[in-house]
Design an enzyme around this catalytic site. Structure first.
Site, PDB file in Angstrom:
ATOM      1  N   ARG A   1       0.824  -1.213   0.000  1.00  6.21           N
ATOM      2  CA  ARG A   1       0.000   0.000   0.000  1.00  6.21           C
ATOM      3  C   ARG A   1       0.849   1.250   0.000  1.00  6.21           C
ATOM      4  O   ARG A   1       1.826   1.324   0.738  1.00  6.21           O
ATOM      5  CB  ARG A   1      -0.845   0.082   1.268  1.00  6.21           C
ATOM      6  CG  ARG A   1      -1.917  -0.896   1.362  1.00  6.21           C
ATOM      7  CD  ARG A   1      -2.937  -0.429   2.406  1.00  6.21           C
ATOM      8  NE  ARG A   1      -3.757  -1.572   2.725  1.00  6.21           N
ATOM      9  CZ  ARG A   1      -3.578  -2.333   3.783  1.00  6.21           C
ATOM     10  NH1 ARG A   1      -2.649  -2.039   4.667  1.00  6.21           N
ATOM     11  NH2 ARG A   1      -4.359  -3.371   3.976  1.00  6.21           N
TER      12      ARG A   1
ATOM     13  N   GLU B   1       7.248 -19.849  16.797  1.00  4.69           N
ATOM     14  CA  GLU B   1       6.810 -20.764  15.744  1.00  4.69           C
ATOM     15  C   GLU B   1       8.005 -21.181  14.890  1.00  4.69           C
ATOM     16  O   GLU B   1       8.624 -20.355  14.236  1.00  4.69           O
ATOM     17  CB  GLU B   1       5.775 -20.002  14.901  1.00  4.69           C
ATOM     18  CG  GLU B   1       4.933 -20.864  14.025  1.00  4.69           C
ATOM     19  CD  GLU B   1       3.791 -20.054  13.392  1.00  4.69           C
ATOM     20  OE1 GLU B   1       3.070 -19.331  14.114  1.00  4.69           O
ATOM     21  OE2 GLU B   1       3.657 -20.126  12.160  1.00  4.69           O
TER      22      GLU B   1
END
Ligand code: UDP
Length: 371
Positions: free
Chosen positions: A174, A302
């Site tokens: 963006r 993770e």
């Protein structure tokens, strides 16, 4: 009235079971793990909902699906805005004016666009054919090197040159100062966690649920006993890997309870360098705006890893070879398993988000059971 066997109590299986029971059908659900809700499973610890299988942020532009899930739980106004940590430098995600400003000092969208154009000129106008080229074409070489390459290669265990371009197109780029990770119209996290959604879906008297039951222990008996079967496990496992193994990416989660109120100041921090062995740390309380017991927080690191038999599969690796093999399994399914519907991320070997899983299940419901 029919009797269905649903294998797997995740979002696909639960949505199907709920809709089938609503129409007066009996449904037996079996689940290999010792709890329902698949990978969206959340559990309350220290007063906060812990996402046991990684961050799950519900986002969709499908109004029908949004209304559907809101029927099972109220959602909060959480907006995902992860930050990237590259050797201690912090950048906003997704790639937006805040990121470009921090990296290049540019202030206006035009300046940012010029910088990106200058850097992507190395592609000489070539149409991107892999993730590396797609990333450079979208955001230039600096962001590719600092925020994409290391993270992606850790996440997938493949060179970015050997990965499909679509994976990086999941992220918005963006030219506005907007750190919202998703472009979707609706976004949030269920207040009270995800498990309650699946619990409510499976609450009918017409549904029986057994956890800790492995379909493969009695596959032939189940196939004899039921005319209608919904299978949401791995399609290659269903056929005993007859045509070879599909590739999956697995994860190892390492959770820690810390004696502090606020460990990292954000729900999700991505570690985008190649050395740090984990891809991200999530701090669960920030999904709920700091709720939970005072002086405590729970974080989860993770670690991606190669999937091997016996591991939990989390992501299909949708490159050309694997997609081709999946197609062969799909043909086998059509030929040999006419009464079995394969659904969900593993049954259809697709990188589905939660809303897409629900939408796919509702489509199957429509075909199988009508409106
Ligand atoms: N990605 C990246 N850097 C980041 C975050 C994401 O390069 O800091 C890339 C990476 O290739 C990843 C993909 O974008 O696999 C999609 O990210 P997403 O957050 O959608 O993955 P998910 O949450 O499903 O694991």
């Amino acid at each position: 009235m029919s009797k269905y066997l649903v294998i797997g109590a995740g979002l696909f299986g639960a949505t199907f079971a709920y809709e089938a029971a609503k129409r007066g059908n009996r449904v037996d659900v079996i689940e290999r793990r010792n709890h329902i809700a698949g990978n969206v499973y959340t559990k309350k610890i220290d007063g906060i909902q812990v996402h046991q299988y990684g961050a799950h942020i519900f986002h969709t532009s499908n109004k029908k699906v949004w209304d559907y899930v809101n029927h099972f739980a109220p959602f909060n106004r959480y907006t995902n805005s992860p930050v990237a940590n590259y050797h201690g430098e912090i950048y906003n995600l997704p790639f937006n004016m805040n990121t470009f400003n921090k990296l290049w000092g540019v202030v206006t969208p035009q300046q940012a666009q010029e910088k990106i154009d200058e850097q992507r000129a190395i592609l000489k106008g070539k149409r991107p054919e892999n993730l590396e080229e797609q990333a450079i074409s979208l955001v230039g070489t600096d962001i590719y090197e600092k925020l994409i390459k290391g993270y992606t290669e850790k996440q997938w265990g493949h060179s970015t040159k050997d990965l499909p371009a679509f994976i990086i197109r999941r992220l918005p780029v963006r030219l506005t100062y907007d750190n919202n990770y998703f472009n979707d119209d609706y976004q949030g996290i269920p207040i009270g966690g995800y498990t309650q959604i699946v619990e409510k879906m499976l609450a009918s008297d017409l549904i029986s649920v057994q956890v800790g039951v492995d379909f493969f222990d009695r596959k032939e008996e189940y196939l004899k006993e039921y005319d209608h079967i919904i299978f949401t496990g791995m399609i290659d496992e269903y056929f005993d890997y007859r045509l070879g193994e599909l590739e999956y990416r697995s994860l190892r989660f390492e959770s820690e309870e810390l004696e502090t109120d606020n460990y990292q100041g954000n729900a999700v921090v991505n570690y985008t360098d190649e050395k740090t062995p984990y891809t991200r740390i999530i701090e669960h309380k920030h999904f709920e705006f700091g709720k939970g017991d005072k002086g405590k927080t729970i974080i989860t690191r993770e670690y991606p890893k190669n999937w091997q038999r016996g591991d939990e599969p989390y992501y299909p690796v949708n490159n050309k070879e694997n997609n081709l093999l999946y197609k062969q399994y799909k043909e086998l399914a059509d030929k040999e398993a006419g009464n079995v519907i394969f659904g969900g991320r593993l049954g259809q070997y697709r990188y589905y988000d939660m809303d897409q899983v629900i939408s796919a299940a509702l489509n199957v419901v429509k075909l199988e059971l009508g409106d």
